[in-house]
Design a protein around this motif. Sequence first.
Motif, mmCIF file in Angstrom:
data_model
loop_
_atom_site.group_PDB
_atom_site.id
_atom_site.type_symbol
_atom_site.label_atom_id
_atom_site.label_comp_id
_atom_site.label_asym_id
_atom_site.label_seq_id
_atom_site.Cartn_x
_atom_site.Cartn_y
_atom_site.Cartn_z
ATOM 1 N N ALA B 71 -10.182 -1.991 -1.078
ATOM 2 C CA ALA B 71 -9.586 -3.247 -0.582
ATOM 3 C C ALA B 71 -8.558 -2.925 0.494
ATOM 4 O O ALA B 71 -7.357 -2.920 0.250
ATOM 5 C CB ALA B 71 -8.940 -4.007 -1.740
ATOM 6 N N ARG B 72 -9.034 -2.625 1.722
ATOM 7 C CA ARG B 72 -8.141 -2.039 2.732
ATOM 8 C C ARG B 72 -7.697 -3.013 3.810
ATOM 9 O O ARG B 72 -6.958 -2.620 4.707
ATOM 10 C CB ARG B 72 -8.833 -0.845 3.374
ATOM 11 C CG ARG B 72 -9.059 0.257 2.362
ATOM 12 C CD ARG B 72 -9.916 1.359 2.910
ATOM 13 N NE ARG B 72 -10.315 2.255 1.824
ATOM 14 C CZ ARG B 72 -11.218 3.200 1.958
ATOM 15 N NH1 ARG B 72 -11.815 3.380 3.117
ATOM 16 N NH2 ARG B 72 -11.531 3.960 0.941
ATOM 17 N N ASN B 73 -8.151 -4.243 3.782
ATOM 18 C CA ASN B 73 -7.712 -5.240 4.747
ATOM 19 C C ASN B 73 -7.894 -4.739 6.173
ATOM 20 O O ASN B 73 -7.025 -4.896 7.039
ATOM 21 C CB ASN B 73 -6.231 -5.592 4.479
ATOM 22 C CG ASN B 73 -5.771 -6.779 5.295
ATOM 23 O OD1 ASN B 73 -6.586 -7.612 5.676
ATOM 24 N ND2 ASN B 73 -4.482 -6.847 5.572
ATOM 25 N N GLY B 75 -7.591 -1.883 7.251
ATOM 26 C CA GLY B 75 -6.760 -0.708 7.548
ATOM 27 C C GLY B 75 -7.420 0.576 7.073
ATOM 28 O O GLY B 75 -8.591 0.592 6.714
ATOM 29 N N TYR B 145 1.729 1.499 7.729
ATOM 30 C CA TYR B 145 0.941 1.458 6.510
ATOM 31 C C TYR B 145 1.844 1.334 5.283
ATOM 32 O O TYR B 145 1.794 2.150 4.367
ATOM 33 C CB TYR B 145 0.055 2.708 6.398
ATOM 34 C CG TYR B 145 -0.842 2.910 7.601
ATOM 35 C CD1 TYR B 145 -1.489 1.824 8.181
ATOM 36 C CD2 TYR B 145 -1.032 4.166 8.155
ATOM 37 C CE1 TYR B 145 -2.309 1.987 9.293
ATOM 38 C CE2 TYR B 145 -1.858 4.345 9.263
ATOM 39 C CZ TYR B 145 -2.486 3.253 9.834
ATOM 40 O OH TYR B 145 -3.289 3.418 10.934
ATOM 41 N N THR B 148 2.798 -3.485 2.000
ATOM 42 C CA THR B 148 2.340 -4.856 2.232
ATOM 43 C C THR B 148 1.078 -4.904 3.077
ATOM 44 O O THR B 148 0.527 -5.979 3.304
ATOM 45 C CB THR B 148 3.440 -5.678 2.943
ATOM 46 O OG1 THR B 148 3.835 -4.970 4.116
ATOM 47 C CG2 THR B 148 4.632 -5.879 2.051
ATOM 48 N N HIS B 149 0.604 -3.750 3.554
ATOM 49 C CA HIS B 149 -0.529 -3.761 4.478
ATOM 50 C C HIS B 149 -1.846 -4.142 3.816
ATOM 51 O O HIS B 149 -2.626 -4.911 4.358
ATOM 52 C CB HIS B 149 -0.653 -2.397 5.156
ATOM 53 C CG HIS B 149 -1.725 -2.363 6.194
ATOM 54 N ND1 HIS B 149 -3.031 -2.054 5.901
ATOM 55 C CD2 HIS B 149 -1.691 -2.624 7.522
ATOM 56 C CE1 HIS B 149 -3.755 -2.116 7.000
ATOM 57 N NE2 HIS B 149 -2.966 -2.469 8.003
ATOM 58 N N SER B 150 -2.111 -3.582 2.636
ATOM 59 C CA SER B 150 -3.367 -3.889 1.961
ATOM 60 C C SER B 150 -3.202 -3.670 0.457
ATOM 61 O O SER B 150 -2.238 -3.041 0.011
ATOM 62 C CB SER B 150 -4.491 -2.988 2.484
ATOM 63 O OG SER B 150 -4.204 -1.647 2.181
ATOM 64 N N ALA B 151 -4.149 -4.194 -0.311
ATOM 65 C CA ALA B 151 -4.096 -4.024 -1.758
ATOM 66 C C ALA B 151 -4.173 -2.540 -2.120
ATOM 67 O O ALA B 151 -3.526 -2.076 -3.059
ATOM 68 C CB ALA B 151 -5.244 -4.784 -2.415
ATOM 69 N N THR B 154 -0.768 -1.140 -1.613
ATOM 70 C CA THR B 154 0.113 -1.624 -2.679
ATOM 71 C C THR B 154 -0.083 -0.791 -3.949
ATOM 72 O O THR B 154 0.877 -0.342 -4.583
ATOM 73 C CB THR B 154 -0.189 -3.098 -3.003
ATOM 74 O OG1 THR B 154 -0.125 -3.849 -1.809
ATOM 75 C CG2 THR B 154 0.796 -3.651 -4.008
#
Lengths: 137, 223
Positions: B71-73, B75, B145, B148-151, B154
Amino acid sequence: MSTNREEFNLGSHIGEEQVAGGPPHEHPSLGTELRGYIIGLVLAAVLTAASFWALDEHVIYGPGIVMALIVLGLAQVGVHLVFFLHLTTSPDNTNNALALAFGVLIVSLIFFGSIWVMYHMNANMVPVKALMQQRGG
Amino acid sequence: MSAPSSALRTGRDPYHLGHGPSTGAPEYTGHGGGGPAPKRIVVGYGFWIFILSDVVLFSCFFAAYTVLIHARNGGPGPAIFDLRNTAQETACLLLSSFSCGLASLAVGRRSLLWTEVALAVTGAFGLTFIMLEAHEFAGLVTRGYGPTHSAFLTAFFSLVGCHGAHVTAGLLWLGTMMAQFAAKGFKENIRHRYLCFSLFWHALDIIWIGIFTVVYLIGRITP
């Protein structure tokens, strides 16, 4: 093994009592105990190095790398438990070992259960893009 | 507690404190017979239960990381991690754990000087570990990075950060132990406290084995 009393307890005998009036406890000698920690350090270092080395794709058959890393990691956990935490089979350690077994059960349920459930949920999800298009149009 | 206990208790080591079957009646220890276990055994057991509950907490973070690794949005994935930094952190924590074991030997022999020296070395390696980790986190955040960038990020910062927070708490505890050994000597309750600390410190290294295996190494080869 039975003659030089090599059985430690969880965390060694740091808090061990001297029995009042009686003769002092026979500690395992400093050399014996030190040897245990050094063996643990060397084994852990070798296993760590092997883990980083196994990542190199030319060393191990590609699809087997993940399994190799898991096995090396579990072996190192075992080394730490035995040589650093002194989790042995001595009678005083029965409860500690049982608690550990229960912990391993719960950790496996949480870890592998999550992966299993989420893998199937992902496989059955409508792709987000398709969902957005459906709503928009 | 009635018939055999009086005979057993006259012996010099009625509970066979962890020493194998050398002086008879070993079937009593660990089975509830012959009275309660020595306090050192009970303290260690209680703290072991706490450590296992902490491991269960970490297993949730491990599960979250493994589930969210894709789940990298848009990124990057684990390719952004510098494995050389990870290797250095691993070496620091392993040597720190070894040195903590040496401190246990010194405590068992009531040597204040060697206890303090070994604990100082333990703390130095622990501090180096924390600084390497803080350096890595700062580098990731400045490259954009952050958590807050991606799950995926996080989950990464939660898991590794939670371990880092444990090590930081352990360092504070370590300083307290050094001060208490110096001020109060090897009294029974202080030794029990140190027993708990050494269990905590070794357990943190075990968690780190999971982190460098799952997060960094397996993460690196995950597509």
